[in-house]
Design a protein around this motif. Structure first.
Motif, mmCIF file in Angstrom:
data_model
loop_
_atom_site.group_PDB
_atom_site.id
_atom_site.type_symbol
_atom_site.label_atom_id
_atom_site.label_comp_id
_atom_site.label_asym_id
_atom_site.label_seq_id
_atom_site.Cartn_x
_atom_site.Cartn_y
_atom_site.Cartn_z
ATOM 1 N N PRO A 14 0.834 -1.217 0.000
ATOM 2 C CA PRO A 14 0.000 0.000 0.000
ATOM 3 C C PRO A 14 0.864 1.261 0.000
ATOM 4 O O PRO A 14 1.955 1.266 0.579
ATOM 5 C CB PRO A 14 -0.789 -0.105 1.311
ATOM 6 C CG PRO A 14 -0.722 -1.532 1.697
ATOM 7 C CD PRO A 14 0.567 -2.071 1.156
ATOM 8 N N VAL A 15 0.382 2.300 -0.673
ATOM 9 C CA VAL A 15 1.142 3.549 -0.790
ATOM 10 C C VAL A 15 0.429 4.638 0.005
ATOM 11 O O VAL A 15 -0.757 4.899 -0.213
ATOM 12 C CB VAL A 15 1.260 3.989 -2.276
ATOM 13 C CG1 VAL A 15 2.165 5.196 -2.407
ATOM 14 C CG2 VAL A 15 1.779 2.840 -3.121
ATOM 15 N N PRO A 17 -0.509 8.372 0.911
ATOM 16 C CA PRO A 17 -0.470 9.684 0.245
ATOM 17 C C PRO A 17 0.359 10.679 1.043
ATOM 18 O O PRO A 17 0.473 10.546 2.267
ATOM 19 C CB PRO A 17 -1.940 10.112 0.210
ATOM 20 C CG PRO A 17 -2.629 9.294 1.235
ATOM 21 C CD PRO A 17 -1.831 8.042 1.435
ATOM 22 N N ALA A 18 0.938 11.638 0.357
ATOM 23 C CA ALA A 18 1.757 12.653 1.039
ATOM 24 C C ALA A 18 0.880 13.468 1.989
ATOM 25 O O ALA A 18 -0.301 13.701 1.703
ATOM 26 C CB ALA A 18 2.381 13.573 -0.005
ATOM 27 N N PHE A 21 -0.773 16.510 0.479
ATOM 28 C CA PHE A 21 -1.946 16.189 -0.325
ATOM 29 C C PHE A 21 -3.147 15.890 0.577
ATOM 30 O O PHE A 21 -4.261 16.342 0.326
ATOM 31 C CB PHE A 21 -1.651 14.988 -1.235
ATOM 32 C CG PHE A 21 -2.890 14.383 -1.837
ATOM 33 C CD1 PHE A 21 -3.639 15.104 -2.761
ATOM 34 C CD2 PHE A 21 -3.323 13.120 -1.474
ATOM 35 C CE1 PHE A 21 -4.803 14.565 -3.312
ATOM 36 C CE2 PHE A 21 -4.479 12.577 -2.008
ATOM 37 C CZ PHE A 21 -5.207 13.302 -2.933
ATOM 38 N N ARG A 22 -2.904 15.153 1.635
ATOM 39 C CA ARG A 22 -3.964 14.806 2.594
ATOM 40 C C ARG A 22 -4.614 16.087 3.154
ATOM 41 O O ARG A 22 -5.839 16.206 3.185
ATOM 42 C CB ARG A 22 -3.340 13.985 3.730
ATOM 43 C CG ARG A 22 -4.311 13.221 4.575
ATOM 44 C CD ARG A 22 -3.543 12.584 5.717
ATOM 45 N NE ARG A 22 -2.864 11.371 5.308
ATOM 46 C CZ ARG A 22 -3.338 10.151 5.532
ATOM 47 N NH1 ARG A 22 -4.476 10.013 6.158
ATOM 48 N NH2 ARG A 22 -2.687 9.083 5.149
ATOM 49 N N ARG A 24 -4.558 19.089 1.854
ATOM 50 C CA ARG A 24 -5.230 19.821 0.772
ATOM 51 C C ARG A 24 -6.606 19.209 0.470
ATOM 52 O O ARG A 24 -7.600 19.911 0.331
ATOM 53 C CB ARG A 24 -4.338 19.762 -0.470
ATOM 54 C CG ARG A 24 -4.464 20.950 -1.375
ATOM 55 C CD ARG A 24 -3.403 20.983 -2.450
ATOM 56 N NE ARG A 24 -3.333 19.808 -3.282
ATOM 57 C CZ ARG A 24 -2.235 19.069 -3.451
ATOM 58 N NH1 ARG A 24 -1.127 19.381 -2.818
ATOM 59 N NH2 ARG A 24 -2.240 18.016 -4.250
ATOM 60 N N LEU A 25 -6.627 17.883 0.403
ATOM 61 C CA LEU A 25 -7.877 17.184 0.089
ATOM 62 C C LEU A 25 -8.914 17.379 1.189
ATOM 63 O O LEU A 25 -10.096 17.613 0.920
ATOM 64 C CB LEU A 25 -7.593 15.691 -0.141
ATOM 65 C CG LEU A 25 -8.788 14.800 -0.470
ATOM 66 C CD1 LEU A 25 -9.524 15.294 -1.715
ATOM 67 C CD2 LEU A 25 -8.328 13.359 -0.709
ATOM 68 N N GLU A 26 -8.470 17.299 2.435
ATOM 69 C CA GLU A 26 -9.408 17.482 3.556
ATOM 70 C C GLU A 26 -9.993 18.892 3.547
ATOM 71 O O GLU A 26 -11.189 19.078 3.794
ATOM 72 C CB GLU A 26 -8.720 17.168 4.888
ATOM 73 C CG GLU A 26 -8.703 15.667 5.139
ATOM 74 C CD GLU A 26 -7.761 15.223 6.241
ATOM 75 O OE1 GLU A 26 -7.439 16.054 7.102
ATOM 76 O OE2 GLU A 26 -7.350 14.050 6.231
#
Lengths: 114, 179
Positions: A14-15, A17-18, A21-22, A24-26
């Motif tokens: 499993p990768v 996420p940075a 990015f987490r 920003r998405l939230e």
């Protein structure tokens, strides 16, 4: 577990996420949720105001009565249609069909009064 | 008649879904696309699309887990991505999770090479076989979940995964023979 399966499990680890990015998405999802809440509240307020003002004037009673009658007829037709469709499908019972139809009618009613 | 959940309840449930499966959606997107930038884009689009249709999905799931539905959205977006760009995914070993896996120093170089061959082998499989392997091994999804995500029967999914592993096994044997 075979050798290939063992290799696959390692290769396809499993990768994560940075974290940037987490974050920003939230923030983006929160923004969308907030905007939708504001829109829903504004629509509800508008509807409530419209209901109160329009119901005090008897000239406005015709429209909701007609809408309710039309919805009733549409709902009954939909229930009958769905029940017939479901009857043809052996795997689904009549109770399911009626439940689904009732939900569809409820959705239609909700959409009309939004 | 079922009562429609309030927006507060829906938002809370959606946040839980997001927290539970962000890594799954990201991992799937990454292995399907092959680079972090576009995987982030696919992940964001997946959750925005999921949010828009969450109420209906929750209502129609009858209590079943929503992970297959979420992965199906990512799957469709990744398919659109490839269709738009008409190119095969490129998975870079250096970026993949293999580096985070513990390896003994002496085995590292050889292990990396082997894992690189595995990733290349996966990338060269037919789309449905590759997708099923990513779901099984990167996301640890059951046959039932994969079947729901791919819109297939459980039996057909079991056969699909079996054939994918066999094909990959044969490709790796051939490659070893060439070296």
């Amino acid at each position: 577990m075979s050798e290939v399966e063992r290799l696959l499990r390692t290769a396809l680890a499993p990768v994560e996420p940075a974290s940037e990015f987490r974050d920003r998405l939230e923030a983006r999802l929160e923004e969308v949720e907030q905007r939708l809440t504001e829109l829903t509240d504004a629509a509800a307020d508008e509807l409530a105001e419209w209901e109160v003002s329009s119901m005090s004037d008897p000239r406005n009673w015709g429209r909701p009565v007609a809408a309710a009658a039309a919805l009733g007829v549409a709902g009954a037709s939909l229930v009958a249609l769905r029940a017939r469709q479901q009857h043809r499908r052996r795997d689904a019972g009549a109770v399911d069909a009626l439940e689904r139809s009732a939900r569809d009618v409820a959705d239609q009613v909700r959409k009309r009064f939004r | 008649m079922e009562e429609t959940p309030s927006k507060v309840t829906l938002d809370r449930d959606f946040t839980e879904l997001y927290k539970a499966h962000l890594r799954d959606v990201y991992s799937y997107s990454y292995y399907r696309i092959g680079n972090h930038h576009d995987a982030e884009d696919i992940t964001e689009q997946t959750f925005l699309q999921a949010y828009r249709h969450f109420e209906r999905a929750q209502r129609e799931s009858n209590g079943r887990p929503l992970r297959p539905w979420l992965i199906r959205i990512a799957h469709n977006l990744a398919a659109n991505y490839h269709r738009d760009r008409s190119r095969r995914p490129q998975t870079h070993l250096e970026d993949a999770g293999v580096l985070s896996a513990p390896h003994a120093t002496a085995d590292l170089a050889e292990g990396r090479e082997e894992l690189k061959h595995v990733l290349e082998g996966v990338a060269n499989l037919p789309d449905d076989r590759r997708d099923a392997l990513v779901m099984r091994f990167a996301l640890d999804m059951s046959n039932k979940e994969i079947a729901r995500a791919l819109g297939r029967s459980e039996g057909a999914t079991k056969v699909l995964i079996h054939r994918a592993i066999k094909q990959l096994e044969q490709a790796l044997v051939l490659e070893r023979g060439d070296e």
